[in-house]
Enzyme design. Sequence first.
Site, PDB file in Angstrom:
ATOM      1  N   PRO A 110      42.934  38.071  42.300  1.00  0.00           N
ATOM      2  CA  PRO A 110      43.122  37.008  43.207  1.00  0.00           C
ATOM      3  C   PRO A 110      42.943  37.471  44.817  1.00  0.00           C
ATOM      4  O   PRO A 110      43.222  38.461  45.083  1.00  0.00           O
ATOM      5  CB  PRO A 110      44.851  36.862  43.274  1.00  0.00           C
ATOM      6  CG  PRO A 110      45.227  37.350  41.630  1.00  0.00           C
ATOM      7  CD  PRO A 110      44.056  38.458  41.601  1.00  0.00           C
ATOM      8  N   SER A 111      42.513  36.411  45.046  1.00  0.00           N
ATOM      9  CA  SER A 111      41.997  36.704  46.869  1.00  0.00           C
ATOM     10  C   SER A 111      43.324  37.156  47.598  1.00  0.00           C
ATOM     11  O   SER A 111      43.157  37.561  48.607  1.00  0.00           O
ATOM     12  CB  SER A 111      41.489  35.395  47.295  1.00  0.00           C
ATOM     13  OG  SER A 111      41.992  34.432  47.357  1.00  0.00           O
ATOM     14  N   ARG A 112      44.618  36.668  47.220  1.00  0.00           N
ATOM     15  CA  ARG A 112      45.996  36.688  48.048  1.00  0.00           C
ATOM     16  C   ARG A 112      46.240  38.186  47.753  1.00  0.00           C
ATOM     17  O   ARG A 112      47.273  38.540  48.438  1.00  0.00           O
ATOM     18  CB  ARG A 112      46.700  35.530  47.483  1.00  0.00           C
ATOM     19  CG  ARG A 112      46.484  34.377  48.028  1.00  0.00           C
ATOM     20  CD  ARG A 112      47.142  33.104  47.645  1.00  0.00           C
ATOM     21  NE  ARG A 112      47.365  32.973  46.036  1.00  0.00           N
ATOM     22  CZ  ARG A 112      46.519  32.257  45.302  1.00  0.00           C
ATOM     23  NH1 ARG A 112      45.119  31.782  45.979  1.00  0.00           N
ATOM     24  NH2 ARG A 112      46.357  31.937  44.175  1.00  0.00           N
ATOM     25  N   CYS A 113      45.914  38.823  46.931  1.00  0.00           N
ATOM     26  CA  CYS A 113      46.353  40.288  46.633  1.00  0.00           C
ATOM     27  C   CYS A 113      45.620  41.322  47.441  1.00  0.00           C
ATOM     28  O   CYS A 113      44.570  41.215  47.530  1.00  0.00           O
ATOM     29  CB  CYS A 113      45.989  40.572  45.018  1.00  0.00           C
ATOM     30  SG  CYS A 113      47.294  39.638  43.961  1.00  0.00           S
ATOM     31  N   LEU A 114      46.482  42.126  48.062  1.00  0.00           N
ATOM     32  CA  LEU A 114      45.924  43.267  48.776  1.00  0.00           C
ATOM     33  C   LEU A 114      45.459  44.436  47.805  1.00  0.00           C
ATOM     34  O   LEU A 114      46.004  44.672  46.555  1.00  0.00           O
ATOM     35  CB  LEU A 114      46.758  43.776  49.619  1.00  0.00           C
ATOM     36  CG  LEU A 114      47.551  42.661  50.610  1.00  0.00           C
ATOM     37  CD1 LEU A 114      48.875  43.283  51.786  1.00  0.00           C
ATOM     38  CD2 LEU A 114      46.487  42.141  51.588  1.00  0.00           C
TER      39      LEU A 114
END
Length: 114
Positions: A110-114
């Site tokens: 997911p792009s929102r995960c660091l």
Amino acid sequence: MLKNNHTKKLYEKIEKDTEGYLKKAADWSIELAKEIAKKEKIVLTNDHWTVINFIRKFYFKFNITPSMRMLIKSIEKKIGLKKSNSIYLFRLFPEGPAKQASKIAGIPKPSRCL
């Protein structure tokens, strides 16, 4: 045992990014998901599969992983209110529900995960 070795070899051959996410979602299978879960030190239960299946369906419909809020709302409908909170989801996927479940589901990080 033969099937496990085959799945393990298949996992080794499949193209992944540096963090172990499959590069092609089409390479995913249930057996491969079990192998990835084993590497993540997760024993898959029905609740895990509910999350994994939801994430896969959502991804293939919208070409993006669901937000945590969407994930919680969906789980609430599928397995009940008591289990539809971030604490419960973190028990299922300790490294992060969206991140770890996406990896096991065979979709991109997911792009929102660091």
